[in-house]
Design an enzyme around this catalytic site. Structure first.
Site, short mmCIF file in Angstrom:
data_model
loop_
_atom_site.label_atom_id
_atom_site.label_comp_id
_atom_site.label_asym_id
_atom_site.label_seq_id
_atom_site.Cartn_x
_atom_site.Cartn_y
_atom_site.Cartn_z
N TYR A 134 -2.46 -10.32 4.78
CA TYR A 134 -2.52 -8.90 5.15
C TYR A 134 -3.97 -8.53 5.39
O TYR A 134 -4.79 -8.56 4.47
CB TYR A 134 -1.89 -8.04 4.07
CG TYR A 134 -1.88 -6.55 4.33
CD1 TYR A 134 -2.10 -6.01 5.60
CD2 TYR A 134 -1.65 -5.66 3.29
CE1 TYR A 134 -2.09 -4.65 5.83
CE2 TYR A 134 -1.63 -4.29 3.51
CZ TYR A 134 -1.86 -3.78 4.77
OH TYR A 134 -1.86 -2.44 4.98
N ARG B 246 -9.38 -0.54 4.73
CA ARG B 246 -9.16 -0.30 3.31
C ARG B 246 -9.94 -1.26 2.42
O ARG B 246 -10.38 -0.89 1.34
CB ARG B 246 -7.67 -0.42 2.96
CG ARG B 246 -6.83 0.79 3.35
CD ARG B 246 -5.41 0.63 2.84
NE ARG B 246 -4.59 1.80 3.13
CZ ARG B 246 -4.41 2.82 2.31
NH1 ARG B 246 -5.01 2.85 1.13
NH2 ARG B 246 -3.64 3.84 2.65
N ILE C 160 5.35 -4.42 10.35
CA ILE C 160 5.56 -3.99 8.97
C ILE C 160 5.15 -2.54 8.95
O ILE C 160 3.97 -2.21 9.07
CB ILE C 160 4.80 -4.87 7.97
CG1 ILE C 160 5.36 -6.29 8.01
CG2 ILE C 160 4.90 -4.29 6.56
CD1 ILE C 160 4.66 -7.28 7.10
N TYR D 185 -12.95 -4.72 -2.30
CA TYR D 185 -14.16 -4.40 -3.06
C TYR D 185 -15.13 -5.59 -3.17
O TYR D 185 -16.32 -5.43 -2.92
CB TYR D 185 -13.84 -3.87 -4.47
CG TYR D 185 -15.06 -3.36 -5.20
CD1 TYR D 185 -15.63 -2.13 -4.87
CD2 TYR D 185 -15.68 -4.13 -6.19
CE1 TYR D 185 -16.77 -1.68 -5.51
CE2 TYR D 185 -16.82 -3.69 -6.83
CZ TYR D 185 -17.36 -2.46 -6.49
OH TYR D 185 -18.49 -2.02 -7.11
N LYS E 33 0.16 -9.84 8.59
CA LYS E 33 0.31 -8.43 8.94
C LYS E 33 -1.07 -7.98 9.39
O LYS E 33 -2.00 -7.87 8.58
CB LYS E 33 0.78 -7.62 7.73
CG LYS E 33 0.84 -6.11 8.01
CD LYS E 33 1.19 -5.30 6.76
CE LYS E 33 1.15 -3.81 7.06
NZ LYS E 33 1.43 -2.98 5.86
N THR F 70 0.83 -1.20 0.00
CA THR F 70 0.00 0.00 0.00
C THR F 70 0.86 1.25 0.00
O THR F 70 0.65 2.19 -0.77
CB THR F 70 -0.91 0.02 1.24
OG1 THR F 70 -1.67 -1.18 1.27
CG2 THR F 70 -1.84 1.21 1.22
#
Length: 297
Positions: A136, A141, A206, A110, A164, A47
């Site tokens: 992740y 997000r 991270i 999405y 993560k 990202t």
């Protein structure tokens, strides 16, 4: 027992752009700085690296450059996630061929997959490669959250080595730690939760903040991993204002701005990201000044 891919501070490194292309000389210098200041792993095309706006050829170029520049000194972990499982498998294979030591794979965004969909997605990717995979989880997000029970099932796959975790829910982190085997690593995905997650059995972070303060983020995780949580807590609190400033707007707008203010050539942002508001720049300057990171006028 699976081997932990890394412990300590892994930097989610920015991708410097100049005139619409990747500034490879600047990228090499950013990598060199991270290695010189003790960063324990480098995560490319995540990202923070603006991978969502990079072409496939740019991703390959950046991964190959990082692998070559690092030359085995620390693990290189490539972001290869996508919301199409076939594309994610292809990305993972490409990064594996380029020599990445690990793969960071975000939940499909999405689509808002069910937990069963997440299981099938990640198992398909893990079956397609031999390189270790870090899940992740960043619901803010992607709109989807991996549940602890899902982690427990995915942890049985030999290629899935950890997560993560950026769910922001320490109660969920505790449940994950209790349900998963000891060799399933948990890395903090939020800089300001690093000490707390390490205290719950985490393996490090991270980090976005490591772009700015690599040595200090390495020190924070070193203190945690040697169980000096009193000192780690003090350093975590000292880092908090900078962590907050680096998220005063959506990542990576603030961190690239901060690096540019420091004279480190992070370069431009790609649309739909744009330069920060003046008030955000002032917040960043204040936070950087506290660490004496701004060049003398």
């Amino acid at each position: 027992m699976k081997e932990v891919l890394f412990t300590g501070s892994g930097v989610a490194i920015v991708t410097p752009f100049k005139d619409g292309t990747v500034n490879m000389p600047a990228f090499g210098r950013l990598i060199d700085r991270q290695l010189a200041e003790g960063t324990d792993a480098i995560i490319v095309c995540g990202t923070t690296g603006e991978a969502a706006t990079m072409t496939q050829s740019e991703r390959a170029e950046v991964i190959a450059c990082c692998v070559d520049r690092v030359a085995g000194r620390v693990p290189v972990i490539a972001g290869t996630g996508a919301n199409d499982t076939r594309v994610a498998c292809g990305n993972a294979l490409a990064a594996e061929r380029l020599g990445a030591d690990g793969l960071l794979i975000v939940t499909p965004y999405y689509n808002k997959a069910t937990q069963q969909g997440l299981l099938r997605h990640y198992k398909a990717i893990a079956d397609s490669v031999t390189t270790p995979i870090i899940l992740y989880n960043v619901p803010s997000r992607t709109g989807v959250n991996i549940l602890p029970e899902t982690y427990a099932e995915l942890a049985q796959h030999p290629n899935v080595v950890g997560v993560k975790e950026a769910c922001g829910d320490l109660s969920q982190v505790q449940k994950t730690r209790n349900l998963c085997p000891a060799d399933f690593a948990i890395w903090s995905g939020n800089d300001d939760e690093t000490a707390a997650i390490c205290m719950l059995g985490g393996s490090g972070v991270i980090s976005v903040a490591a772009n700015v303060l690599p040595a200090q983020m390495h020190e924070l995780t070193s203190l945690c991993l040697t169980n000096d949580f009193h000192a780690a807590g003090r350093l975590q609190l000292k880092l908090k204002p900078l962590c907050d400033a680096l998220f005063c707007e959506v990542n990576p707008i603030p961190v690239k701005t901060a690096l540019n203010l420091m004279g480190l050539e992070a370069g431009e942002l790609r649309l739909p990201l744009c330069p920060p508001a003046d008030a955000s720049v002032e917040k960043l300057k204040l936070a950087l000044s506290a660490w004496d990171l701004l060049p003398n006028p």
